[in-house]
Motif scaffolding. Structure first.
Motif, PDB file in Angstrom:
ATOM      1  N   GLU A   3       0.911  -1.210  -0.061  1.00 57.21           N
ATOM      2  CA  GLU A   3       0.090  -0.011   0.282  1.00 57.21           C
ATOM      3  C   GLU A   3       0.945   1.328  -0.170  1.00 57.21           C
ATOM      4  N   VAL A   4       0.447   2.208  -0.850  1.00 57.46           N
ATOM      5  CA  VAL A   4       1.302   3.310  -0.938  1.00 57.46           C
ATOM      6  C   VAL A   4       0.517   4.714  -0.497  1.00 57.46           C
ATOM      7  N   ALA A   5       0.898   5.716  -0.166  1.00 57.06           N
ATOM      8  CA  ALA A   5       0.267   7.049   0.235  1.00 57.06           C
ATOM      9  C   ALA A   5       0.174   7.670  -1.078  1.00 57.06           C
ATOM     10  N   LEU A   6      -0.764   7.731  -1.775  1.00 57.23           N
ATOM     11  CA  LEU A   6      -1.179   8.546  -3.137  1.00 57.23           C
ATOM     12  C   LEU A   6      -1.878   9.889  -2.906  1.00 57.23           C
ATOM     13  N   ALA A   7      -1.150  10.944  -3.168  1.00 55.38           N
ATOM     14  CA  ALA A   7      -1.803  12.310  -3.252  1.00 55.38           C
ATOM     15  C   ALA A   7      -2.389  12.678  -4.365  1.00 55.38           C
ATOM     16  N   LEU A   8      -3.597  12.835  -4.443  1.00 52.34           N
ATOM     17  CA  LEU A   8      -4.229  13.247  -5.499  1.00 52.34           C
ATOM     18  C   LEU A   8      -4.376  14.809  -5.484  1.00 52.34           C
ATOM     19  N   THR A   9      -3.827  15.367  -6.559  1.00 51.69           N
ATOM     20  CA  THR A   9      -3.839  16.739  -6.841  1.00 51.69           C
ATOM     21  C   THR A   9      -4.477  17.075  -8.212  1.00 51.69           C
ATOM     22  N   ILE A  10      -5.253  18.188  -8.247  1.00 46.95           N
ATOM     23  CA  ILE A  10      -6.106  18.336  -9.365  1.00 46.95           C
ATOM     24  C   ILE A  10      -5.515  19.896  -9.781  1.00 46.95           C
ATOM     25  N   ASN A  11      -5.155  19.747 -11.155  1.00 48.70           N
ATOM     26  CA  ASN A  11      -4.334  21.004 -11.915  1.00 48.70           C
ATOM     27  C   ASN A  11      -3.392  21.498 -10.921  1.00 48.70           C
ATOM     28  N   GLN A  12      -2.553  20.598 -10.317  1.00 47.28           N
ATOM     29  CA  GLN A  12      -1.424  20.987  -9.311  1.00 47.28           C
ATOM     30  C   GLN A  12      -2.152  21.405  -7.892  1.00 47.28           C
ATOM     31  N   VAL A  13      -3.219  21.502  -7.459  1.00 51.28           N
ATOM     32  CA  VAL A  13      -3.979  21.744  -6.211  1.00 51.28           C
ATOM     33  C   VAL A  13      -4.347  20.751  -5.459  1.00 51.28           C
ATOM     34  N   ALA A  14      -3.768  20.650  -4.157  1.00 52.69           N
ATOM     35  CA  ALA A  14      -4.226  19.235  -3.511  1.00 52.69           C
ATOM     36  C   ALA A  14      -5.637  19.052  -3.152  1.00 52.69           C
ATOM     37  N   HIS A  15      -6.014  17.764  -3.399  1.00 50.78           N
ATOM     38  CA  HIS A  15      -7.362  17.498  -3.332  1.00 50.78           C
ATOM     39  C   HIS A  15      -7.599  16.528  -1.953  1.00 50.78           C
TER      40      HIS A  15
ATOM     41  N   ARG B  17       8.506  16.340   0.527  1.00 49.54           N
ATOM     42  CA  ARG B  17       9.323  15.182   1.069  1.00 49.54           C
ATOM     43  C   ARG B  17       8.377  14.701   2.344  1.00 49.54           C
ATOM     44  N   VAL B  18       8.308  13.355   2.455  1.00 55.61           N
ATOM     45  CA  VAL B  18       7.486  12.768   3.489  1.00 55.61           C
ATOM     46  C   VAL B  18       8.673  12.218   4.528  1.00 55.61           C
ATOM     47  N   ALA B  19       8.384  12.428   5.621  1.00 58.82           N
ATOM     48  CA  ALA B  19       9.276  11.807   6.820  1.00 58.82           C
ATOM     49  C   ALA B  19       9.386  10.404   6.707  1.00 58.82           C
ATOM     50  N   ASP B  20       8.271   9.549   6.647  1.00 57.33           N
ATOM     51  CA  ASP B  20       8.444   8.281   6.892  1.00 57.33           C
ATOM     52  C   ASP B  20       8.628   7.681   5.468  1.00 57.33           C
ATOM     53  N   LYS B  21       9.686   7.354   4.857  1.00 55.05           N
ATOM     54  CA  LYS B  21       9.630   6.734   3.616  1.00 55.05           C
ATOM     55  C   LYS B  21       9.095   5.328   3.344  1.00 55.05           C
ATOM     56  N   ALA B  22       8.939   4.700   4.487  1.00 53.46           N
ATOM     57  CA  ALA B  22       8.191   3.626   4.486  1.00 53.46           C
ATOM     58  C   ALA B  22       6.727   3.492   3.760  1.00 53.46           C
ATOM     59  N   LEU B  23       6.115   4.759   3.638  1.00 51.95           N
ATOM     60  CA  LEU B  23       4.800   5.054   3.367  1.00 51.95           C
ATOM     61  C   LEU B  23       4.885   4.879   1.600  1.00 51.95           C
ATOM     62  N   SER B  24       5.912   4.970   0.944  1.00 52.88           N
ATOM     63  CA  SER B  24       6.238   4.855  -0.303  1.00 52.88           C
ATOM     64  C   SER B  24       5.413   5.731  -1.196  1.00 52.88           C
ATOM     65  N   PRO B  25       5.313   7.338  -0.712  1.00 53.29           N
ATOM     66  CA  PRO B  25       4.392   8.140  -1.263  1.00 53.29           C
ATOM     67  C   PRO B  25       4.632   8.647  -2.765  1.00 53.29           C
ATOM     68  N   LEU B  26       3.515   8.582  -3.409  1.00 55.58           N
ATOM     69  CA  LEU B  26       3.416   9.309  -4.805  1.00 55.58           C
ATOM     70  C   LEU B  26       2.365  10.274  -4.987  1.00 55.58           C
ATOM     71  N   ILE B  27       2.395  10.965  -5.939  1.00 54.09           N
ATOM     72  CA  ILE B  27       1.740  12.095  -6.464  1.00 54.09           C
ATOM     73  C   ILE B  27       1.043  11.864  -7.677  1.00 54.09           C
ATOM     74  N   LEU B  28      -0.369  11.851  -7.609  1.00 55.10           N
ATOM     75  CA  LEU B  28      -0.890  11.666  -9.001  1.00 55.10           C
ATOM     76  C   LEU B  28      -1.638  12.955  -9.368  1.00 55.10           C
ATOM     77  N   ASP B  29      -1.114  13.756 -10.290  1.00 56.54           N
ATOM     78  CA  ASP B  29      -1.807  14.932 -10.595  1.00 56.54           C
ATOM     79  C   ASP B  29      -2.664  14.915 -11.858  1.00 56.54           C
ATOM     80  N   ILE B  30      -3.795  15.252 -11.759  1.00 56.01           N
ATOM     81  CA  ILE B  30      -4.933  15.160 -12.642  1.00 56.01           C
ATOM     82  C   ILE B  30      -5.016  16.620 -13.234  1.00 56.01           C
ATOM     83  N   THR B  31      -4.949  16.518 -14.465  1.00 64.88           N
ATOM     84  CA  THR B  31      -5.430  17.888 -15.175  1.00 64.88           C
ATOM     85  C   THR B  31      -6.713  17.769 -16.066  1.00 64.88           C
ATOM     86  N   LEU B  32      -7.539  18.626 -15.770  1.00 67.45           N
ATOM     87  CA  LEU B  32      -9.015  18.723 -15.937  1.00 67.45           C
ATOM     88  C   LEU B  32      -9.216  19.386 -17.106  1.00 67.45           C
TER      89      LEU B  32
END
Length: 294
Positions: A38-50, A94-109
């Motif tokens: 499982e990974v931490a996925l940050a969804l951003t919309i037009n580069q704005v955090a959602h 940057r995320v302090a806990d690297k074990a979370l394997s974070p990713l960012i998925l940016d959506i362009t509308l």
């Protein structure tokens, strides 16, 4: 719809699993287990955090489609112009806990969807995500739903033995346990797609996302979930316009009430293959509370 992935983002998670050594009890015997990721996925919309979700790194484009549709951000897949998977380091997040394997998925509308998102008061409809935890107000947690047009209950016998079917599908995918599954079926009981995720809400989002990407009429399809049935999943099914929602575990009393109020056929298949029909359009099954099994 595909995801643009820069070379700086490692896609080692494509299989959605990792091997982990462990010791058996108090012995010195060492074995290897294949475990779900499982990974931490940050969804951003037009580069704005959602939103930030914990997800299995499988079919992320389908997850994004289903999730944003249920959130009311998009009305159809054509309103998404691009998806780009990014590393937090490239965005200075940057995320302090690297074990979370974070990713960012940016959506362009699209321009239309972007305007609606910015100016028409689109808010986080948290019921569409992973529960209502953290929602500040009741009207945000339980947004108004538009009831579906009543559809007849599909032929439940055509679904076959769902417990066995899930077992076969999971073995074919590589059964390492720990994942919830969602299966999209047509009216003939044919499996259209099989989706898995560490979160049951996410698994349903992926199945709905697949249907949206393929332009399927969800009023002629059912989703079967391996998990218990809660109110949040009924909300998703109603928003998507599903014909029927079936679970392999019991629904809550409130989930049944919401399904009845919004014309969603709701069933559970027991291990012996029989179906408990909790709501059937045009012929609602009246279950006495004394016989209700939570």
């Amino acid at each position: 719809m595909s995801i643009t992935t820069p070379s700086t983002v490692p896609m080692k998670t494509a299989a959605g699993s990792r091997q982990q050594r462990y010791r058996l009890g108090s012995s010195d015997e060492v074995a290897v287990a294949t475990l779900a990721e499982e990974v931490a996925l940050a969804l951003t919309i037009n580069q704005v955090a959602h939103a930030v979700m914990m997800v299995s790194p499988l079919s992320l484009e389908l997850f994004a489609l289903g999730f944003l549709f249920n959130e009311g951000v998009i009305a159809d897949p054509d309103e998404i112009r691009d998806m780009a998977l990014q590393s937090p380091e490239t965005q200075d997040q940057r995320v302090a806990d690297k074990a979370l394997s974070p990713l960012i998925l940016d959506i362009t509308l699209s321009s239309r969807a972007s305007h609606r998102y910015r100016h028409d008061g689109v808010i986080r409809r948290r019921m569409a995500g992973c529960g209502v935890c953290g929602t500040e107000q009741l009207h945000q947690a339980f947004p108004e739903l538009q009831s579906n047009s009543p559809q007849p209950l599909p032929d439940l016998s055509a679904m076959g033995d769902l417990h066995h079917k899930f077992s076969i599908l999971q073995q074919q995918r590589g059964d390492f346990g720990g994942l919830h599954a969602a299966v999209l079926l047509n009216t003939s009981g044919q499996v259209i797609t099989f989706q898995e995720d560490i979160g049951r809400h996410n698994a349903m989002d992926k199945a709905i996302g697949y249907a949206l990407a393929q332009q399927l009429d969800l009023s002629q399809h059912s989703i079967v979930m391996s998990s218990r049935c809660s109110v949040e999943l009924v909300y998703k099914a109603v928003r998507a316009g599903l014909r029927c929602l079936t679970h392999l575990s019991s629904p809550s009393y409130q989930a049944i009430a919401v399904a009845k109020a919004h014309n969603l056929n709701l069933t559970q298949q027991l291990r012996n293959g029989e179906h408990r029909i909790f709501h059937q359009n045009a012929q609602a099954l009246q279950l006495s509370e004394s016989n209700h099994e939570a």
